[in-house]
Each structure stands twice: as C-alpha cells, then as structure tokens.
Design a protein around this motif. Structure first.
Motif, PDB file in Angstrom:
ATOM      1  N   ALA A 202      29.497  29.668  23.648  1.00  0.00           N
ATOM      2  CA  ALA A 202      29.262  28.680  24.700  1.00  0.00           C
ATOM      3  C   ALA A 202      29.878  29.089  26.035  1.00  0.00           C
ATOM      4  CB  ALA A 202      29.815  27.322  24.282  1.00  0.00           C
ATOM      5  N   GLY A 203      30.870  29.961  25.987  1.00  0.00           N
ATOM      6  CA  GLY A 203      31.567  30.374  27.210  1.00  0.00           C
ATOM      7  C   GLY A 203      30.719  31.272  28.092  1.00  0.00           C
ATOM      8  N   PRO A 204      31.336  32.070  28.923  1.00  0.00           N
ATOM      9  CA  PRO A 204      30.594  32.852  29.908  1.00  0.00           C
ATOM     10  C   PRO A 204      29.504  33.718  29.288  1.00  0.00           C
ATOM     11  CG  PRO A 204      32.937  32.975  30.331  1.00  0.00           C
ATOM     12  CD  PRO A 204      32.782  32.292  29.010  1.00  0.00           C
ATOM     13  N   THR A 205      28.333  33.667  29.901  1.00  0.00           N
ATOM     14  CA  THR A 205      27.261  34.570  29.514  1.00  0.00           C
ATOM     15  C   THR A 205      27.602  35.974  30.005  1.00  0.00           C
ATOM     16  OG1 THR A 205      26.108  33.928  31.539  1.00  0.00           O
ATOM     17  CG2 THR A 205      25.484  32.792  29.501  1.00  0.00           C
ATOM     18  N   THR A 206      26.917  36.959  29.494  1.00  0.00           N
ATOM     19  CA  THR A 206      27.233  38.352  29.837  1.00  0.00           C
ATOM     20  C   THR A 206      27.210  38.573  31.341  1.00  0.00           C
ATOM     21  OG1 THR A 206      26.267  39.071  27.734  1.00  0.00           O
ATOM     22  CG2 THR A 206      26.599  40.755  29.421  1.00  0.00           C
ATOM     23  N   ASP A 207      26.210  38.005  32.004  1.00  0.00           N
ATOM     24  CA  ASP A 207      26.085  38.222  33.440  1.00  0.00           C
ATOM     25  C   ASP A 207      27.115  37.444  34.249  1.00  0.00           C
ATOM     26  OD1 ASP A 207      24.864  35.792  32.770  1.00  0.00           O
ATOM     27  OD2 ASP A 207      23.526  35.869  34.495  1.00  0.00           O
ATOM     28  N   ASP A 208      27.754  36.453  33.615  1.00  0.00           N
ATOM     29  CA  ASP A 208      28.712  35.613  34.336  1.00  0.00           C
ATOM     30  C   ASP A 208      30.165  36.012  34.096  1.00  0.00           C
ATOM     31  OD1 ASP A 208      28.578  33.369  36.157  1.00  0.00           O
ATOM     32  OD2 ASP A 208      29.705  32.221  34.680  1.00  0.00           O
ATOM     33  N   LEU A 209      30.389  36.952  33.172  1.00  0.00           N
ATOM     34  CA  LEU A 209      31.761  37.372  32.863  1.00  0.00           C
ATOM     35  C   LEU A 209      32.539  37.885  34.083  1.00  0.00           C
ATOM     36  CD1 LEU A 209      31.253  39.077  29.391  1.00  0.00           C
ATOM     37  CD2 LEU A 209      32.749  37.130  29.861  1.00  0.00           C
ATOM     38  N   PRO A 210      31.906  38.634  35.000  1.00  0.00           N
ATOM     39  CA  PRO A 210      32.677  39.098  36.163  1.00  0.00           C
ATOM     40  C   PRO A 210      33.259  37.984  37.019  1.00  0.00           C
ATOM     41  CG  PRO A 210      30.697  40.424  35.904  1.00  0.00           C
ATOM     42  CD  PRO A 210      30.576  39.270  34.942  1.00  0.00           C
ATOM     43  N   GLU A 211      32.753  36.751  36.867  1.00  0.00           N
ATOM     44  CA  GLU A 211      33.326  35.642  37.632  1.00  0.00           C
ATOM     45  C   GLU A 211      34.783  35.394  37.245  1.00  0.00           C
ATOM     46  OE1 GLU A 211      32.005  34.052  40.272  1.00  0.00           O
ATOM     47  OE2 GLU A 211      30.487  35.624  40.037  1.00  0.00           O
ATOM     48  N   LEU A 212      35.138  35.724  36.002  1.00  0.00           N
ATOM     49  CA  LEU A 212      36.529  35.566  35.572  1.00  0.00           C
ATOM     50  C   LEU A 212      37.435  36.517  36.340  1.00  0.00           C
ATOM     51  CD1 LEU A 212      36.047  35.380  31.688  1.00  0.00           C
ATOM     52  CD2 LEU A 212      35.906  33.541  33.373  1.00  0.00           C
ATOM     53  N   ALA A 213      36.998  37.773  36.438  1.00  0.00           N
ATOM     54  CA  ALA A 213      37.775  38.758  37.186  1.00  0.00           C
ATOM     55  C   ALA A 213      37.800  38.411  38.672  1.00  0.00           C
ATOM     56  CB  ALA A 213      37.192  40.147  36.979  1.00  0.00           C
ATOM     57  N   ARG A 214      36.666  37.971  39.190  1.00  0.00           N
ATOM     58  CA  ARG A 214      36.585  37.627  40.615  1.00  0.00           C
ATOM     59  C   ARG A 214      37.578  36.524  40.973  1.00  0.00           C
ATOM     60  NH1 ARG A 214      32.445  38.975  43.498  1.00  0.00           N
ATOM     61  NH2 ARG A 214      31.060  39.008  41.669  1.00  0.00           N
ATOM     62  N   LEU A 215      37.657  35.507  40.119  1.00  0.00           N
ATOM     63  CA  LEU A 215      38.573  34.405  40.396  1.00  0.00           C
ATOM     64  C   LEU A 215      40.026  34.859  40.288  1.00  0.00           C
ATOM     65  CD1 LEU A 215      39.095  31.489  41.045  1.00  0.00           C
ATOM     66  CD2 LEU A 215      38.695  30.907  38.637  1.00  0.00           C
ATOM     67  N   ALA A 216      40.341  35.667  39.293  1.00  0.00           N
ATOM     68  CA  ALA A 216      41.713  36.149  39.129  1.00  0.00           C
ATOM     69  C   ALA A 216      42.132  37.023  40.310  1.00  0.00           C
ATOM     70  CB  ALA A 216      41.844  36.925  37.827  1.00  0.00           C
ATOM     71  N   ILE A 217      41.232  37.865  40.786  1.00  0.00           N
ATOM     72  CA  ILE A 217      41.533  38.724  41.939  1.00  0.00           C
ATOM     73  C   ILE A 217      41.732  37.868  43.188  1.00  0.00           C
ATOM     74  CG2 ILE A 217      40.555  40.487  43.473  1.00  0.00           C
ATOM     75  CD1 ILE A 217      39.223  41.678  40.936  1.00  0.00           C
ATOM     76  N   THR A 218      40.939  36.813  43.324  1.00  0.00           N
ATOM     77  CA  THR A 218      41.112  35.894  44.449  1.00  0.00           C
ATOM     78  C   THR A 218      42.495  35.254  44.410  1.00  0.00           C
ATOM     79  OG1 THR A 218      38.742  35.414  44.574  1.00  0.00           O
ATOM     80  CG2 THR A 218      40.232  33.787  45.540  1.00  0.00           C
ATOM     81  N   GLU A 219      42.943  34.881  43.224  1.00  0.00           N
ATOM     82  CA  GLU A 219      44.270  34.278  43.093  1.00  0.00           C
ATOM     83  C   GLU A 219      45.360  35.264  43.497  1.00  0.00           C
ATOM     84  OE1 GLU A 219      44.443  31.225  42.757  1.00  0.00           O
ATOM     85  OE2 GLU A 219      43.426  30.389  41.016  1.00  0.00           O
ATOM     86  N   ILE A 220      45.217  36.516  43.089  1.00  0.00           N
ATOM     87  CA  ILE A 220      46.202  37.537  43.463  1.00  0.00           C
ATOM     88  C   ILE A 220      46.202  37.740  44.973  1.00  0.00           C
ATOM     89  CG2 ILE A 220      46.767  39.995  43.299  1.00  0.00           C
ATOM     90  CD1 ILE A 220      45.772  39.900  40.398  1.00  0.00           C
ATOM     91  N   ARG A 221      45.025  37.815  45.551  1.00  0.00           N
ATOM     92  CA  ARG A 221      44.921  38.007  47.004  1.00  0.00           C
ATOM     93  C   ARG A 221      45.613  36.871  47.744  1.00  0.00           C
ATOM     94  NH1 ARG A 221      39.874  37.931  47.369  1.00  0.00           N
ATOM     95  NH2 ARG A 221      39.498  40.187  47.390  1.00  0.00           N
ATOM     96  N   ARG A 222      45.352  35.641  47.327  1.00  0.00           N
ATOM     97  CA  ARG A 222      45.944  34.482  48.001  1.00  0.00           C
ATOM     98  C   ARG A 222      47.469  34.487  47.854  1.00  0.00           C
ATOM     99  NH1 ARG A 222      42.430  30.232  49.287  1.00  0.00           N
ATOM    100  NH2 ARG A 222      44.165  28.760  49.109  1.00  0.00           N
ATOM    101  N   CYS A 223      47.949  34.786  46.672  1.00  0.00           N
ATOM    102  CA  CYS A 223      49.391  34.774  46.443  1.00  0.00           C
ATOM    103  C   CYS A 223      50.092  35.838  47.275  1.00  0.00           C
ATOM    104  CB  CYS A 223      49.681  34.981  44.961  1.00  0.00           C
ATOM    105  SG  CYS A 223      51.440  34.952  44.556  1.00  0.00           S
TER     106      CYS A 223
END
Length: 326
Positions: A285-306
């Motif tokens: 039910a979780g991220p589809t194959t094409d949507d998995l990079p959104e997890l990395a994108r969000l984590a990288i955004t958090e690092i950038r902001r911090c």
C-alpha cells in the motif's frame, strides 16, 4: 563543509535515490556513503556518526548504539527517508537532535490504496471477474454518500479523509488524540470505537502499532460491523485478532482488504488466502515504484533546511515518537 553520512543500506539507496537527487545531496556537503553498515565494527560505525553534521537514514538502517548517541556533539539532524522512526533511538530526540520523518510522502499512496480498496470491495469487483454475464452477479454498492469510519487519524487517515471529500461521505473517527478543534477543521465526527465500527459502511484502520492498540479489533469489535461492511487494514496486522477476523470473514458477513497481517506474511495455506471476500496484498500500500524517490527528496529537503538554519518541515517530538508504530 558539512559532512553528511548516508546510512542507507545499498538496497534502500537503489530503491529511493535518483542521479538527480544524489547530485542535490552532494551539493549540500561532503557525502559519506555507508552501503554496508552491517560489515563495520561498532567503533567503525560509531566514528561515522560522530563525524557527521547530518545523517540520512531509511529502511534497514543500523541505528547507532547507546554509547555513540551519548557522544554525539556535532550531529544536527537525522533525516529519515521512511515512515516510522522507531528503529532510531529515542535518546536522539531527548538530546535535542532533530529527527524528521518522510511519512507524509508515504501517506498519500497508502490513502490511495484505501480508496481503491473501498471502491473495489463495495463494487464486488473481484467477484465479478471472469463472469460472462451480470445476471447472477452479487449486488454492488457505490462509495458516494456511504458513511466511513477511520480508526486512527494520523497522516494516512487525514489523507484518506481528503480523498473521500468528492464522495460526500460522512466520516467518523475514533482517535483518543484527536482534539475537537482538529475534528471540526477536518470535517469529521469524533466517536468511540463502537460507534465508529457500527455506523460505518467502510471502516479503515490507521492506528499505530503500539502496546495499547494491539488486538484492539477482536471478536466483539468485528461483531459490531454492519452486514456487508468493508474493513480495510493498511496499518499494522497486530491491530487485529487474526483468528477472529478469519472466522468472521469465513462466514461471508463482511469483506476485507488486508495489506498487512499477523503474522506477515501469512502462511501459504492460510484460510484468508482462499476467501473470495478478501482482497489480500503483500504490504504494497505504501509508495509505488515511481513514487519512492519522493522519500529521498523530502529527506534531502529536511537536511538542506536544517543546515541553512531553517525550521524542518516534519520534525518528530517525543510524544509523536511514542505514538508511532514499531
């Protein structure tokens, strides 16, 4: 230059990272990869954490040990590219280190699964497959206007509620942490568990897997469901008494979409696998194959902001950590 430890195992990196996102990460600082953390000694792995300003984690992460956590002086953020952070030590938060989660990126696809399951089961889609004629087909129902009950109102529950808006469904919610103000803003009716189960045509489970919720749906609770009701579990299998659920479903009185089970996976010869009123999927039910990079994108955004001194988008509090699934 900030040092960013990438504590993602190789298999997780390959699933969620793209070349574009890897470049974005490298632009933020010196990236230290750790594709095989399991081969490192405790001291070798600790040294990587102690030298990091930020750590990128995700599925399969090897958490730092207690001694390492107490020695962290440089670390500012742990950005988790997955949902639950319970694999990471609570002590990180207690020491004031920012820990973020990508559960918001996961929630939308799980909610999408719930919507799909509700429609398929109400329409009796699986029971229609292979039929040459609709003459003897079972009666089907639309989702429009049907009362829906949500057990738990976290990220997924809220996303599912939003997806239900075009269907004009009255939505009841059982969640002991939902305030009246939040309920009014979301347009939901706060209810006890019994009322949520008994007055809903579709019941979707979104409670966390914590000691207080394990086995919360047993024989008595299942008996409250309406005849022909749809039960969806995309949360955790341990919320439901599997034996009681199997017995109820075998009677044919209700229908269910189960993306998670207890145990998981179910044995190949389990009765739930043979029932026509069960839509059983293997935790997809979780991220589809094409949507998995959104997890990395969000984590990288958090690092950038911090690293830029900005407030993170999805920081964890100690209270939220304790209410998160294992």
């Amino acid at each position: 230059m900030p040092r960013i430890l990438c504590a993602l195992p190789a298999r997780t990196w390959e699933r969620i990272m793209t070349a574009e996102l890897a470049t974005e990460l490298e632009e933020l600082g010196e990236v230290v990869p750790c594709p095989q953390p399991e081969v490192l000694s405790e001291s070798e792995y600790a040294a990587l954490w102690l030298a990091a300003d930020a750590v990128l984690t995700g599925w399969g992460v090897r958490p730092p040990d207690a001694q390492t956590v107490e020695r962290l002086e440089r670390l500012r953020i742990v950005a988790h590219a997955a949902g639950s952070v319970r694999t990471l030590p609570r002590r990180l938060l207690e020491r004031g280190i920012v820990v973020t989660t990508a559960r918001s990126a996961i929630a939308r696809t799980v909610a999408e699964y719930c919507l799909l399951s509700a429609i398929l089961l109400l329409r009796r889609h699986c029971e229609h497959l292979g039929r040459a004629s609709a003459a003897d087909a079972p009666a089907s129902e639309t989702l429009f206007g049907k009362p829906v009950g949500l057990v738990g109102f976290g990220c997924v529950g809220r996303c599912f509620r939003d997806l239900l808006r075009p269907f004009d469904c009255p939505v009841r919610v059982h969640d002991p942490w939902l305030s009246p103000v939040e309920a009014e803003a979301a347009g939901v009716i706060p209810c006890g568990l019994g009322e949520t189960l008994g007055k809903s045509r579709v019941v979707s489970l979104h409670a966390p897997d914590i000691p207080e919720t394990r086995g919360m749906i047993g024989t008595r609770q299942l008996g409250l469901l309406q005849d022909g009701a749809v039960l969806i579990n995309s949360a955790r299998g341990r919320l439901v008494d599997t034996a009681a659920l199997t017995e109820e479903l075998a009677s044919g009185r209700i229908r269910a979409a189960l993306d998670v089970t207890d145990p998981e996976p179910l044995p190949l010869d389990h009765a739930l696998r043979r029932l026509p009123n069960v839509l059983l999927t293997p935790h997809i039910a979780g991220p589809t194959t094409d949507d998995l990079p959104e997890l990395a994108r969000l984590a990288i955004t958090e690092i950038r902001r911090c690293l830029a001194g900005e407030v993170p988008l999805h920081p964890m509090s100690l209270e939220a950590y304790d209410r998160m699934s294992f």
